[in-house]
Design an enzyme around this catalytic site. Structure first.
Site, mmCIF file in Angstrom:
data_model
loop_
_atom_site.group_PDB
_atom_site.id
_atom_site.type_symbol
_atom_site.label_atom_id
_atom_site.label_comp_id
_atom_site.label_asym_id
_atom_site.label_seq_id
_atom_site.Cartn_x
_atom_site.Cartn_y
_atom_site.Cartn_z
ATOM 1 N N ARG A 188 42.837 52.378 32.943
ATOM 2 C CA ARG A 188 42.499 51.465 31.861
ATOM 3 C C ARG A 188 41.092 51.783 31.375
ATOM 4 O O ARG A 188 40.133 51.724 32.154
ATOM 5 C CB ARG A 188 42.592 50.015 32.349
ATOM 6 N N HIS A 213 35.703 45.936 24.545
ATOM 7 C CA HIS A 213 35.049 45.543 25.792
ATOM 8 C C HIS A 213 33.566 45.329 25.479
ATOM 9 O O HIS A 213 32.699 46.048 25.961
ATOM 10 C CB HIS A 213 35.260 46.607 26.871
ATOM 11 N N GLU A 243 37.989 39.938 28.326
ATOM 12 C CA GLU A 243 37.133 38.803 28.671
ATOM 13 C C GLU A 243 36.397 38.233 27.458
ATOM 14 O O GLU A 243 35.161 38.245 27.382
ATOM 15 C CB GLU A 243 36.135 39.212 29.759
ATOM 16 N N ASN A 265 41.674 38.999 34.995
ATOM 17 C CA ASN A 265 40.517 39.561 35.690
ATOM 18 C C ASN A 265 39.983 38.503 36.646
ATOM 19 O O ASN A 265 39.742 37.364 36.234
ATOM 20 C CB ASN A 265 39.410 39.949 34.707
ATOM 21 N N TYR A 324 37.278 37.702 40.133
ATOM 22 C CA TYR A 324 36.280 38.114 41.113
ATOM 23 C C TYR A 324 35.976 37.012 42.132
ATOM 24 O O TYR A 324 35.848 37.295 43.311
ATOM 25 C CB TYR A 324 34.987 38.538 40.405
ATOM 26 N N GLU A 378 41.410 43.540 36.227
ATOM 27 C CA GLU A 378 40.135 43.828 36.905
ATOM 28 C C GLU A 378 40.079 43.041 38.200
ATOM 29 O O GLU A 378 40.406 41.852 38.225
ATOM 30 C CB GLU A 378 38.915 43.424 36.067
#
Length: 475
Positions: A81, A125, A170, A299, A301, A376
């Site tokens: 990606r 992005h 995002e 995504n 985290y 991600e």
């Protein structure tokens, strides 16, 4: 004798990939007609990035892409990606494409396909052409229409060879870190502008989705990648539950509401009434935004822990999104962001794979029947070569094992997760943190730009080749 460990095995068609973004890796910022993006301007503004660092060279992927693709193939990756630099393709954000800029992405895609790696292309992005920012940026409606034209250009150029497309990466960061707290480019600090930007990013997504579908083969997939927050209340008290609802609207509902359901949460309007009247949401906008998707990228985290703030004094904001006197959460000054307990990465983010499981299962309910990809997931650690030049990163291996196990658990519980993209393929420019934070599975010596796969890269490559997670202790 210890109990035997049951192997974590993935479905045969599960897609194993890695991800990057243009400004973080390409460099060559003044070559072949490329003009500045907002990140060029921001990173060259004193005080904006750690050590004044920038992406002028980054890791020089623009010139080293063939070696990087060969490295991916050696690791056994099935998908890659990447994002396209808008100002490399359309320098002013308007008008015809610069073909030499498009040619770079044509060469990259051809190189990937030649070694059997599936390209997944992200159109945006965070690197808006500076000329569009000078004209008002994402708070201006016209930017959404310029993005749709850009999407059509790239779709016509690469739609015959790229099947997986992502409109935005995002958009929360673009809107609220770029225009609210100012810790990302363009560095503006205007709560009202951040909400206008969010709407116009939504509009850009819808218009681009339509433009891509009109310019590409019907077989191609169009998706968006959201960094949806897993928002948890500190307790079940009414104040903490109300705080969690408010942040869930600002982190998630503001994007998935119109994209997936064709409406904004009414509670979002109520919470931000003192900041904006939302009059920029015009008749027909929600229909334009609410285009059918072929997949949804998630995504993840770390989770977010919130509480209702005490009436006296400013609310603490340990939200993990950088230090600023300005909040990226418009209308939420009464919400306290708390540090979640547990081990942390170099970013200070708590390691919690249950958040990824919860996120996947939420969208399994939120958008039933829509295939999901983890676009991600990864961790930053203070990686250093040993005397022999090897880079061992057992912490990252443990992180990946835990999060991939959470993905597999979600699949077992009925989630249609089709693939996983490790963030990131290699160390790179980490936005306002400069080159301090290393997310890569491949170590980059920034002085020589030599690439060295870390032990996590070999571990992940083994998982990609076999569909089975090696134990966390293997490399």
């Amino acid at each position: 004798m210890p109990e035997p460990v049951t192997p974590v095995t993935f479905p045969p068609a599960f897609l194993w990939g890695a991800a990057t973004s243009a400004y973080q890796i390409e460099g060559a910022v003044r070559e072949d007609g490329r003009t500045p993006s907002i990140w060029d301007t921001f990173s060259h503004t004193p005080g904006r990035t750690a050590g004044g660092e920038h992406g002028d060279i980054a890791v020089d992927h623009y010139h080293r892409y063939r070696d990087d693709v060969a490295l991916m193939a050696d690791l056994g990756l099935a998908a890659y990606r990447f994002s396209v630099s808008w100002s490399r393709v359309q320098p002013t954000g308007r008008g015809p494409a610069v073909q030499v800029g498009l040619d770079f992405y044509r060469r990259l895609v051809d190189e990937l396909l030649a070694v059997g790696i599936k390209p997944a292309l992200t159109l945006y992005h965070w690197d808006l052409p500076q000329e569009l920012e000078d004209a008002g940026g994402w708070p201006e409606r016209d930017t959404a229409y310029r993005f749709a034209e850009y999407a059509q250009i790239v779709g016509e150029a690469l739609g015959d060879r790229v099947e997986q497309w992502i409109t935005l990466n995002e958009p929360w960061c673009s809107a609220f870190l770029g225009y609210g707290s100012g810790v990302h480019a363009p560095g503006r600090t205007d709560a009202g502008a951040s909400l206008r930007a969010a709407h116009h990013l939504n509009l850009a997504h819808g218009l681009a989705t339509s433009a891509l579908r009109a310019s590409m083969p019907a077989r191609n997939s169009v998706a968006v990648s959201l960094n949806s927050s897993v928002v948890r209340p500190a307790s079940q008290s009414p104040a903490d539950l109300a705080a969690a609802r408010k942040i869930d609207d600002l982190a998630n509902g503001v994007f998935h509401g119109p994209m997936l359901h064709g409406s904004y949460p009414q509670s979002l309007f109520e919470a931000t009434r003192s900041i904006t009247d939302w009059s920029y949401v015009l008749d027909g906008d929600l229909t334009l935004i609410h285009q059918p998707l072929d997949a949804l990228g998630l995504n993840y985290y770390t989770p977010t822990l919130v509480a209702g703030a005490e009436p006296a004094g400013p609310a603490p904001r340990a939200d993990g999104h950088g230090a600023s006197a300005y909040s990226p959460w418009p209308g939420a000054d009464d919400v306290a962001f708390l540090q979640t307990p547990g081990e942390r990465t170099e970013m200070g983010w708590t390691i919690d794979p249950t958040g990824l499981y919860d996120l996947i299962m939420r969208y399994t309910r939120e958008a039933p029947g829509l295939p999901l990809y983890v676009t991600e997931n990864g961790a930053a650690y203070d990686d250093k070569p040993d005397p022999e030049g090897r880079v061992h990163d057992p912490e990252r291996i443990a992180y990946l094992h835990g999060h991939l196990s959470a993905v597999r658990r979600a699949i077992a519980d009925g989630a249609d997760v089709r693939g996983y993209y490790l963030w990131s393929l290699m160390d790179n420019f980490e936005w306002a943190y400069g080159y301090e934070k290393r997310f890569g599975a491949v170590y980059v010596d920034y002085a020589t730009l030599e690439r060295t796969p870390k032990s996590s890269a070999r571990w992940y490559g083994e998982a990609a080749r076999t569909g089975v997670l090696p134990t966390a202790g293997e490399a």
